[in-house]
Design a protein around this motif. Structure first.
Motif, short mmCIF file in Angstrom:
data_model
loop_
_atom_site.label_atom_id
_atom_site.label_comp_id
_atom_site.label_asym_id
_atom_site.label_seq_id
_atom_site.Cartn_x
_atom_site.Cartn_y
_atom_site.Cartn_z
N HIS A 1 0.83 -1.21 0.00
CA HIS A 1 0.00 0.00 0.00
C HIS A 1 0.86 1.26 0.00
CE1 HIS A 1 -3.38 -2.67 0.70
NE2 HIS A 1 -2.77 -3.16 1.76
N PHE A 2 1.84 1.27 -0.87
CA PHE A 2 2.71 2.43 -0.98
C PHE A 2 2.00 3.55 -1.74
CE2 PHE A 2 5.76 -1.23 -0.92
CZ PHE A 2 6.25 -1.00 0.36
N GLU A 3 2.46 4.77 -1.49
CA GLU A 3 1.83 5.93 -2.11
C GLU A 3 2.00 5.93 -3.62
OE1 GLU A 3 3.00 10.51 -1.89
OE2 GLU A 3 2.14 9.79 0.01
N LYS A 4 3.16 5.48 -4.09
CA LYS A 4 3.43 5.45 -5.52
C LYS A 4 4.48 4.40 -5.80
CE LYS A 4 2.68 7.40 -9.60
NZ LYS A 4 1.36 7.41 -10.24
N ILE A 5 4.36 3.78 -6.98
CA ILE A 5 5.33 2.77 -7.41
C ILE A 5 5.83 3.16 -8.80
CG2 ILE A 5 5.71 0.34 -7.96
CD1 ILE A 5 3.22 -0.24 -6.16
N PHE A 6 7.14 3.33 -8.92
CA PHE A 6 7.76 3.61 -10.21
C PHE A 6 8.51 2.36 -10.67
CE2 PHE A 6 7.61 7.84 -8.18
CZ PHE A 6 6.88 8.54 -9.15
N LEU A 7 8.23 1.91 -11.87
CA LEU A 7 8.87 0.73 -12.43
C LEU A 7 9.74 1.14 -13.62
CD1 LEU A 7 5.76 -1.63 -12.52
CD2 LEU A 7 7.45 -1.42 -10.70
#
Length: 432
Positions: free
Chosen positions: A371-377
């Motif tokens: 439940h992270f605020e944002k995920i960058f891949l």
């Protein structure tokens, strides 16, 4: 052509620094010209001699000149020379390999053993068929203990390195799924790593094994008298994690009582690395208080679990290596760490072969549970995951993410940066 390694060693090489880098030549060095896909060291032999090298080892007759030693294969010569040199040292050599944590474990062992002994260890992670021979050649008559890190990405490579280094002691940090493209399957990884144990047992040496790792215990069960175990239970040397935020703190039960060791290592996954160094120190009779001092004074570097505070954000930079097991450990640790506005920046995992798509999909499923605020891949291997959720943004490469960060900077965030070295994620730090 036939070269008498023994005679050449005693007549011309012994006592001189050996290097394969013509740019770093110092007067009195021996230069060994190696070849790679994009370079030919033979071309630099004359330059090395001009800079003060007393001899240059080459394997192409076209570059022959005074003070050049012509051999049939410079790399093979380096390996045979290092093996012969190792046999002249008469000191204990500790071999370290594993899927994750081998460089940190090597650095910690070096710090601990240096409290009492003159130690030479692998520089950085220079742990391959070139790095291992050069590490051995850096040892001299003043060296009391050698530590040789060994890496592999194809079957049989650890045995080759052990044949050169002849380790008396060994540590396998763990065995996970990495470099599957080269190994083919997990069973080949296990067999390749196990070669370190086999080499040590052949020399009637001793291995240091994590008692909490069932695979490592199974691999050493037939040599129980030749292993020194460490871990949380059922071990010769016991420890217990007391704290992981912001840094690992653990209790070490020593012959002189309990020690509360406060490290500068991020993550509970570093407990095994610290315990391995504690075991090595205990076995080699380092005073427990000196073990504590060495581990507490060690600060990770080189993109390994570094806690960095920038003017805008707090980062955990762990961007030197990534595979399914190290990724899972980093994500698990980050989930448990307190803090708001947590963001994950993940670079793709490389060299996983046919397992790559499933590995990246499983990793993202794991990350989404945080439940992270944002995920960058970042990277092509994540492209099939890019539409997973509204919280996920995909970039083809690190430079594309940097462009995004320039337009939309992050502030007040707690950020995990984790991925394979090929992503060059360290470039992101100045934009966070």
């Amino acid at each position: 052509m036939s070269i008498d390694i023994s005679q050449l060693y005693h007549d011309k090489i012994r006592g001189h620094r050996v290097t394969t880098d013509s740019r770093s030549i110092r007067p009195g060095d021996i230069f060994i010209a190696l070849k790679g896909e994009h370079f030919n060291g033979n071309q630099y032999a004359a330059d090395a001699l001009a800079k003060g090298a007393v001899a240059a080892v080459i394997d192409e007759p076209a570059y022959q000149s005074p003070h050049c030693i012509l051999v049939s294969d410079s790399l093979l010569f380096l390996q045979e020379l290092a093996h012969y040199h190792r046999q002249q040292l008469h000191i204990p050599i500790i071999g370290i390999t594993g899927t994750n944590g081998k460089t940190t474990t090597k650095e910690l062992c070096h710090a601990v053993l240096s409290q009492k002994y003159k130690v030479v260890a692998t520089q950085g992670n220079f742990n391959n068929h070139i790095g291992v021979p050069l590490t051995l050649m850096a040892m001299d008559e003043n060296t009391q203990i050698g530590i040789v890190e060994m890496g592999a990405n194809h079957p049989g490579e650890i045995k080759t390195l052990c044949d050169i280094a002849e380790p008396d002691y060994g540590i396998i940090t763990n065995i996970g799924q990495a470099h599957l493209e080269g190994f083919g399957c997990y069973e080949n990884i296990i067999a390749t790593k196990k070669a370190l144990y086999d080499a040590v047992f052949q020399r009637q040496g001793k291995v240091f094994a994590n008692a909490d790792d069932k695979l490592l215990m199974n691999l050493t069960e037939n040599y129980a008298d030749s292993r020194y175990t460490y871990g949380t239970q059922g071990a010769f040397l016991k420890g217990e994690i007391k704290q992981t935020v912001p840094y690992l703190v653990y209790d070490l039960l020593t012959p002189k009582g309990h020690l509360y060791i406060k490290t500068h290592l991020v993550g509970g996954y570093n407990f095994d690395n610290a315990m391995a160094a504690s075991a090595i120190g205990t076995f080699f009779n380092i005073d427990p208080l000196q073990i504590q001092q060495a581990i507490e004074n060690y600060h990770p570097s080189n993109l390994r679990s570094q806690l960095i505070k920038t003017p805008n954000n707090t980062l955990i930079l762990d961007a030197y290596n990534a595979n399914p097991s190290s990724m899972a450990a980093a994500i698990h640790n980050f989930k448990k760490m307190p803090g708001e506005h947590k963001i994950v920046i993940l670079g793709e995992m490389l060299e996983l072969g046919q397992a790559s798509d499933d590995a990246h999909r499983n990793l993202l499923d794991n990350v989404l549970q945080g439940h992270f605020e944002k995920i960058f891949l970042i990277g092509n291997h994540f492209e099939h995951c890019k539409e997973k959720t509204n919280f996920t943004t995909w970039f083809p490469d690190t430079l594309s993410l940097i462009a995004e960060l320039k337009e939309h900077p992050l502030e007040g965030k707690f950020i995990l940066v984790k991925g394979s070295r090929g992503n060059r994620l360290e470039q992101i730090v100045e934009y966070l």
